[in-house]
Design an enzyme around this catalytic site. Structure first.
Site, PDB file in Angstrom:
ATOM      1  N   SER A 234     -26.336   7.171  41.421  1.00 27.17           N
ATOM      2  CA  SER A 234     -27.399   6.985  42.419  1.00 27.17           C
ATOM      3  C   SER A 234     -26.842   6.916  43.839  1.00 27.17           C
ATOM      4  O   SER A 234     -27.441   7.454  44.769  1.00 27.17           O
ATOM      5  CB  SER A 234     -28.240   5.749  42.105  1.00 27.17           C
ATOM      6  N   HIS A 264     -27.448   4.759  33.390  1.00 31.38           N
ATOM      7  CA  HIS A 264     -27.157   4.133  34.703  1.00 31.38           C
ATOM      8  C   HIS A 264     -28.056   2.901  34.830  1.00 31.38           C
ATOM      9  O   HIS A 264     -27.995   1.994  33.991  1.00 31.38           O
ATOM     10  CB  HIS A 264     -27.366   5.195  35.791  1.00 31.38           C
ATOM     11  N   HIS A 310     -18.097   1.487  30.367  1.00 32.08           N
ATOM     12  CA  HIS A 310     -18.360   1.804  31.781  1.00 32.08           C
ATOM     13  C   HIS A 310     -17.499   2.982  32.184  1.00 32.08           C
ATOM     14  O   HIS A 310     -16.346   3.067  31.765  1.00 32.08           O
ATOM     15  CB  HIS A 310     -18.052   0.597  32.683  1.00 32.08           C
ATOM     16  N   ARG A 319     -19.327  -8.840  37.101  1.00 34.07           N
ATOM     17  CA  ARG A 319     -20.753  -9.154  37.314  1.00 34.07           C
ATOM     18  C   ARG A 319     -21.362  -9.703  36.018  1.00 34.07           C
ATOM     19  O   ARG A 319     -22.216 -10.592  36.034  1.00 34.07           O
ATOM     20  CB  ARG A 319     -21.505  -7.899  37.796  1.00 34.07           C
ATOM     21  N   ASP A 365     -25.110  -4.954  32.697  1.00 30.95           N
ATOM     22  CA  ASP A 365     -26.416  -4.901  32.039  1.00 30.95           C
ATOM     23  C   ASP A 365     -26.456  -5.676  30.729  1.00 30.95           C
ATOM     24  O   ASP A 365     -27.528  -5.945  30.189  1.00 30.95           O
ATOM     25  CB  ASP A 365     -26.804  -3.438  31.785  1.00 30.95           C
TER      26      ASP A 365
HETATM   27  N1  HAX Z   1     -21.243   2.273  22.253  1.00 29.15           N
HETATM   28  C1  HAX Z   1     -20.873   3.311  21.481  1.00 29.15           C
HETATM   29  N2  HAX Z   1     -20.166   4.354  21.899  1.00 29.15           N
HETATM   30  C2  HAX Z   1     -19.754   4.333  23.165  1.00 29.15           C
HETATM   31  C3  HAX Z   1     -20.050   3.283  24.040  1.00 29.15           C
HETATM   32  C4  HAX Z   1     -20.844   2.227  23.546  1.00 29.15           C
HETATM   33  N3  HAX Z   1     -21.228   1.209  24.314  1.00 29.15           N
HETATM   34  N4  HAX Z   1     -19.510   3.551  25.255  1.00 29.15           N
HETATM   35  C5  HAX Z   1     -18.896   4.743  25.141  1.00 29.15           C
HETATM   36  N5  HAX Z   1     -19.052   5.224  23.882  1.00 29.15           N
HETATM   37  C6  HAX Z   1     -18.643   6.524  23.397  1.00 29.15           C
HETATM   38  C7  HAX Z   1     -19.336   7.593  24.205  1.00 29.15           C
HETATM   39  O1  HAX Z   1     -20.686   7.794  23.755  1.00 29.15           O
HETATM   40  C8  HAX Z   1     -18.440   8.778  24.009  1.00 29.15           C
HETATM   41  O2  HAX Z   1     -18.730   9.314  22.730  1.00 29.15           O
HETATM   42  P1  HAX Z   1     -18.661  10.919  22.472  1.00 29.15           P
HETATM   43  O3  HAX Z   1     -17.239  11.275  22.710  1.00 29.15           O
HETATM   44  O4  HAX Z   1     -19.126  11.057  21.066  1.00 29.15           O
HETATM   45  O5  HAX Z   1     -19.590  11.534  23.473  1.00 29.15           O
HETATM   46  C9  HAX Z   1     -17.067   8.122  23.955  1.00 29.15           C
HETATM   47  O6  HAX Z   1     -17.290   6.739  23.635  1.00 29.15           O
HETATM   48  C10 HAX Z   1     -16.294   8.204  25.256  1.00 29.15           C
HETATM   49  O7  HAX Z   1     -17.111   7.682  26.290  1.00 29.15           O
HETATM   50  P2  HAX Z   1     -16.436   6.998  27.569  1.00 29.15           P
HETATM   51  O8  HAX Z   1     -15.627   8.035  28.260  1.00 29.15           O
HETATM   52  O9  HAX Z   1     -15.788   5.731  27.194  1.00 29.15           O
HETATM   53  O10 HAX Z   1     -17.718   6.598  28.425  1.00 29.15           O
HETATM   54  P3  HAX Z   1     -18.429   7.426  29.574  1.00 29.15           P
HETATM   55  O11 HAX Z   1     -17.692   7.203  30.840  1.00 29.15           O
HETATM   56  O12 HAX Z   1     -18.691   8.832  29.167  1.00 29.15           O
HETATM   57  O13 HAX Z   1     -19.835   6.699  29.611  1.00 29.15           O
HETATM   58  C11 HAX Z   1     -21.275   4.831  29.582  1.00 29.15           C
HETATM   59  C12 HAX Z   1     -19.961   5.403  30.096  1.00 29.15           C
HETATM   60  C13 HAX Z   1     -21.609   3.575  30.357  1.00 29.15           C
HETATM   61  C14 HAX Z   1     -22.416   5.855  29.830  1.00 29.15           C
HETATM   62  C15 HAX Z   1     -21.127   4.543  28.074  1.00 29.15           C
HETATM   63  O14 HAX Z   1     -20.129   3.577  27.889  1.00 29.15           O
HETATM   64  C16 HAX Z   1     -22.427   4.089  27.433  1.00 29.15           C
HETATM   65  O15 HAX Z   1     -23.239   4.925  27.035  1.00 29.15           O
HETATM   66  N6  HAX Z   1     -22.648   2.737  27.319  1.00 29.15           N
HETATM   67  C17 HAX Z   1     -23.879   2.191  26.830  1.00 29.15           C
HETATM   68  C18 HAX Z   1     -24.959   2.314  27.891  1.00 29.15           C
HETATM   69  C19 HAX Z   1     -24.689   1.366  29.062  1.00 29.15           C
HETATM   70  O16 HAX Z   1     -24.393   0.192  28.864  1.00 29.15           O
HETATM   71  N7  HAX Z   1     -24.839   1.876  30.313  1.00 29.15           N
HETATM   72  C20 HAX Z   1     -24.717   1.026  31.529  1.00 29.15           C
HETATM   73  C21 HAX Z   1     -23.544   1.388  32.398  1.00 29.15           C
HETATM   74  C22 HAX Z   1     -23.472   0.486  33.600  1.00 29.15           C
HETATM   75  C23 HAX Z   1     -24.213   1.108  34.751  1.00 29.15           C
HETATM   76  O17 HAX Z   1     -23.899   2.142  35.300  1.00 29.15           O
HETATM   77  N8  HAX Z   1     -25.289   0.491  35.161  1.00 29.15           N
HETATM   78  O18 HAX Z   1     -25.999   1.014  36.156  1.00 29.15           O
END
Ligand code: HAX
Length: 427
Positions: A234, A264, A310, A319, A365
């Protein structure tokens, strides 16, 4: 007499511009990063491609605002954080008072905003309402008016400042209106001129708060979510839009749209939904074994555990820690909060064992929603709006600084798959 925030900024401008000019002139060709194919397919993760001085996020430190770790700022007011984001220093008492009274003067929301919000379909998401309310005020933009009148590019930061301060001042009232309208909480509650920005917001939401702890939570919430450097989805959207010399209404509304994705800002909604669902599915306060089995089942079915992982952190998000401490102090026996603590004990190990997530630790979160839920904001669809009100502080600081620095239009180069294949073949 102390200077206003705008006067303080105007005194900083020439030194900041000179510094940037000299860095580019003397070191413009120095290499600071290399890009690998992985990063092109992986959301440009980690590529150093922007200047953002408001804050930085280290893999092993979390959020640092102008050199101060966020855990050292938890007792501050959001207005103080805004001042810090912009100027690099915390305001003295008089400076804070001057900023607060400036915001008070700007808080009247144009009446057509209520008409726009009243005419949105009943099932619109609160983020749609929030983004639309900000965007529809674009006709108020001082930046647009002065740009159209041929105002010097060097001075465009001034109307950007005016627009941003107006948006910050009005956002709590708009967001509180959305909460009360969307969830049938009754008429709008008028702002209270004696209260600080977040305390006023807490009051306008209409939450029963006899001992003032909900207002305390709102101040903390607004501080913790205020900024997270410039490359998150964002903040980046905000900077890209404004780099075209679009004004703050377009930029911030666009940023809020990017914030609305479940990976996000919407993750706070998803996370609380997940916790409440787990409590309902299990039917009682779950044991550690039940929590473990529940989360393992999610992972086995290719789902993510909300609130964990993350893109740019490799530690427990500070946080998250700040909210955890608030919960321990004010609602230790709350059932959703107890589950948050339990998940913190269990999920990182499960993610490590699964071996996929680069960061197995909780992000902000994972804990924020349980606190809101405790104080009666059970409508988790609303949580991202709270995040948005806070993040408007960071978006605004970044917009004002971008114009102070006259940053260029953002335009990275894209490449085709054929080009990538040729690079590989050339090795
Ligand atoms: N549970 C299960 N699997 C997870 C995971 C979780 N909490 N976090 C990462 N992974 C997986 C990913 O889905 C990815 O799998 P694939 O290879 O099969 O696609 C793998 O681990 C590698 O991912 P990563 O490189 O560690 O994580 P990214 O940087 O791609 O994504 C995310 C980061 C936050 C999107 C991810 O950890 C996630 O989806 N978490 C759960 C949702 C969440 O809590 N989002 C809030 C983020 C905070 C934020 O920005 N707030 O605004």
């Amino acid at each position: 007499m102390s200077k206003t925030l705008k006067e303080t900024l105007s005194l900083q401008i020439s030194a900041l511009r000179e510094e940037a000019k000299s860095i580019v002139k003397n070191h413009g060709k120095k290499t600071v990063d290399q890009v690998i194919i992985d990063q092109l397919y992986g959301g440009m993760r980690g590529i150093k491609g922007l200047i953002c001085d408001t804050s930085s996020v280290g893999l092993d430190t979390g959020l640092i605002i102008r050199g101060i770790p966020i855990l050292e700022l938890t007792e501050k007011l959001p207005e103080e954080i805004f001042y810090l984001l912009l100027t690099g220093k915390l305001p003295a008492a008089e400076e804070l008072k001057s900023l607060q009274s400036d915001l008070k003067k700007r808080e009247e929301v144009p009446s057509y905003v209520w008409d726009v919000l009243n005419s949105t379909p009943k099932d619109s998401h609160p983020m749609v309402m929030f983004s639309a309310a900000i965007l529809c005020m674009e006709k108020e933009s001082e930046f647009r008016k002065l740009y159209d009148s041929g105002y010097s590019k060097d001075k465009l930061w001034e109307p950007m400042y005016e627009d941003c301060l107006n948006i910050i001042a009005r956002a709590p009232q708009i967001a509180a209106f959305i909460y009360r309208k969307k969830f049938g909480k009754g008429d709008m509650i008028a702002p209270d001129s004696k209260l600080d920005w977040a305390g006023n917001f807490a009051k306008m939401l209409g939450i029963d708060d006899k001992d003032g702890t909900f207002a305390k939570l709102m101040r903390l919430y607004m501080v913790l979510h205020s900024d997270h450097e410039g490359g998150n989805a964002s903040a980046f959207t905000n900077l890209v839009i404004s780099s075209t010399l679009s004004d703050a209404y377009y930029s911030i509304s666009g940023a809020l749209n990017a914030l609305s994705g479940p990976l996000h800002g919407l993750a706070n909604q998803e996370c609380l939904k997940f916790i409440v669902k787990m409590l309902n599915d299990i039917g009682h306060q779950p044991t550690d074994e039940e929590v473990t089995a529940y989360c393992q089942n999610l992972l086995d079915n290719g789902r993510v555990v909300s609130g964990y992982g993350h893109p740019v952190l490799r530690i427990t998000d500070p946080r998250f820690t700040a909210f955890l401490e608030f919960g321990k102090a004010h609602l230790p026996d709350d059932s959703t909060f107890r589950l948050v603590k339990q998940l913190f004990e269990i999920v990182p190990d499960l993610l490590v064992k699964q071996g996929k997530a680069k960061d197995p630790w909780p992000n902000v979160d994972a804990s924020s929603g349980s606190l809101l839920y405790h104080y009666g904001i059970t409508e988790y669809e609303y949580y991202t709006v709270l995040f948005g009100v806070s993040r408007i502080l960071g978006y605004s600081a970044q917009l004002i600084i971008s114009r102070m620095m006259n940053f260029a239009i953002i335009r990275p180069k894209s490449v085709t798959t054929d080009w990538i294949k040729k690079q590989i073949a050339a090795d």
